[in-house]
Write a protein that holds these residues in place. Structure first.
Motif, PDB file in Angstrom:
ATOM      1  N   VAL A   1      57.084  37.303  39.896  1.00  0.00           N
ATOM      2  CA  VAL A   1      56.026  36.575  40.608  1.00  0.00           C
ATOM      3  C   VAL A   1      54.686  36.839  39.935  1.00  0.00           C
ATOM      4  O   VAL A   1      54.303  37.994  39.730  1.00  0.00           O
ATOM      5  CB  VAL A   1      55.951  36.995  42.091  1.00  0.00           C
ATOM      6  N   ALA A   2      53.974  35.778  39.590  1.00  0.00           N
ATOM      7  CA  ALA A   2      52.623  35.895  39.059  1.00  0.00           C
ATOM      8  C   ALA A   2      51.631  35.535  40.153  1.00  0.00           C
ATOM      9  O   ALA A   2      51.850  34.590  40.919  1.00  0.00           O
ATOM     10  CB  ALA A   2      52.428  34.971  37.860  1.00  0.00           C
ATOM     11  N   VAL A   3      50.547  36.280  40.230  1.00  0.00           N
ATOM     12  CA  VAL A   3      49.482  36.014  41.200  1.00  0.00           C
ATOM     13  C   VAL A   3      48.218  35.658  40.428  1.00  0.00           C
ATOM     14  O   VAL A   3      47.785  36.413  39.548  1.00  0.00           O
ATOM     15  CB  VAL A   3      49.221  37.233  42.103  1.00  0.00           C
ATOM     16  N   ILE A   4      47.655  34.509  40.748  1.00  0.00           N
ATOM     17  CA  ILE A   4      46.386  34.084  40.160  1.00  0.00           C
ATOM     18  C   ILE A   4      45.351  34.068  41.277  1.00  0.00           C
ATOM     19  O   ILE A   4      45.526  33.380  42.287  1.00  0.00           O
ATOM     20  CB  ILE A   4      46.494  32.691  39.519  1.00  0.00           C
ATOM     21  N   VAL A   5      44.274  34.821  41.090  1.00  0.00           N
ATOM     22  CA  VAL A   5      43.214  34.924  42.088  1.00  0.00           C
ATOM     23  C   VAL A   5      41.975  34.201  41.563  1.00  0.00           C
ATOM     24  O   VAL A   5      41.455  34.549  40.496  1.00  0.00           O
ATOM     25  CB  VAL A   5      42.872  36.393  42.395  1.00  0.00           C
ATOM     26  N   LEU A   6      41.521  33.191  42.285  1.00  0.00           N
ATOM     27  CA  LEU A   6      40.259  32.546  41.952  1.00  0.00           C
ATOM     28  C   LEU A   6      39.158  33.556  42.235  1.00  0.00           C
ATOM     29  O   LEU A   6      39.030  34.051  43.362  1.00  0.00           O
ATOM     30  CB  LEU A   6      40.064  31.281  42.779  1.00  0.00           C
ATOM     31  N   SER A   7      38.359  33.871  41.215  1.00  0.00           N
ATOM     32  CA  SER A   7      37.467  35.024  41.341  1.00  0.00           C
ATOM     33  C   SER A   7      36.048  34.692  40.900  1.00  0.00           C
ATOM     34  O   SER A   7      35.604  35.064  39.815  1.00  0.00           O
ATOM     35  CB  SER A   7      38.013  36.202  40.514  1.00  0.00           C
TER      36      SER A   7
END
Length: 268
Positions: free
Chosen positions: A14-20
């Motif tokens: 699982v990859a997590v992409i956080v808008l930051s």
């Protein structure tokens, strides 16, 4: 690749992409969208080992919409005169290709909505195959306040997900749609306490990541089915079923069923 507007991490498959970009409530600037697309493309490569992607926002919001400040995001701004301004230029060149890529992405996508999902941010949230929102989350189409129209596929997505009457209400009145109501309307899959948002999203993502390669085929069939005629969709299912039946995961699934054991899928 080093990112400035997003953060990435991997937990197993699982990859997590956080808008930051919390100072703007993670507004969807051209830079942020470019980085988000680059990360998604990297995870789509088979060698990445990723089988599911989670997209969420940092801080108090998921995404506050397009960044209206600066000439890069708003070419031909108001100082150039209303007639000279093309508010749709960035849609054609950046945002529309991006949401189309989300629709056609080969891996399942889970969106975890914290706080505001407004404008194009709402569209990105609704592109999730599974959508989880915290109780403080909300969805907003406030374009009427700036004399513009919903974009990023919002009128397409909303009308198919909640129907004409509710889509008209959301877009013409521009009121917030709280996460709890969004769940009641069938717009999202889960509404959970804020503190449980990422745990719930990761639980769903892990379930998808342990599934077969056919999950990628399933998401494509469902997205394509939004526009297909009955006979056309039946034929699409027949063609994709042939492809799915030729995968190693299909053979493993059948064998595991016959042997009465859990299947061990490899996304092949």
């Amino acid at each position: 690749m080093a990112y400035e507007k997003i953060k990435t991490s991997e937990t197993g498959a699982v990859a997590v992409i956080v808008l930051s970009d919390p100072a703007t409530l993670n507004a969807a600037s051209l830079d942020l969208i470019g980085e988000l697309q680059a990360a998604l493309e990297a995870y789509a490569r088979p060698e990445s080992g990723v089988r599911c992607v989670v997209i969420t926002g940092e801080g108090r919001g998921f995404c506050s919409g397009a960044n209206l400040s600066g000439r890069a995001e708003n070419p031909g701004g108001p100082e150039d005169g209303v007639q000279a301004r093309d508010a749709g230029a960035a849609l054609e060149s950046v945002y529309n290709p991006f949401v189309t890529r989300l629709r056609d992405y080969p891996l399942p996508i889970v969106t975890a909505v914290n706080g505001a999902a407004a404008g194009i941010g709402c569209s990105i949230a609704l592109m999730g195959d599974l959508i989880v929102a915290g109780e403080s989350g909300y969805f907003l189409q406030a374009f009427r306040r700036i004399g513009l129209v919903p974009d990023g596929g919002a009128t397409y997505l909303l009308s198919r997900m909640v129907g004409k009457a509710r889509t008209m209400e959301l877009t013409l009145l521009g009121d917030k749609l709280p996460a709890r109501t969004a769940l009641e309307w069938g717009l999202i899959n889960r509404c959970v306490p804020d503190g449980e948002l990422m745990a719930t999203a990761m639980e769903l993502a892990q379930a998808l990541a342990t599934g077969p390669r056919a999950l990628g085929y399933i998401r494509k069939l469902v997205w394509d089915g939004l526009d297909a005629e009955w006979a056309e969709q039946l034929q699409a299912e027949r063609i994709v079923q042939r492809e799915a039946g030729r995968t190693e995961d299909s053979r493993e699934g059948v064998l595991a069923f016959l042997q009465k054991r859990p299947a061990q899928f490899q996304w092949r």
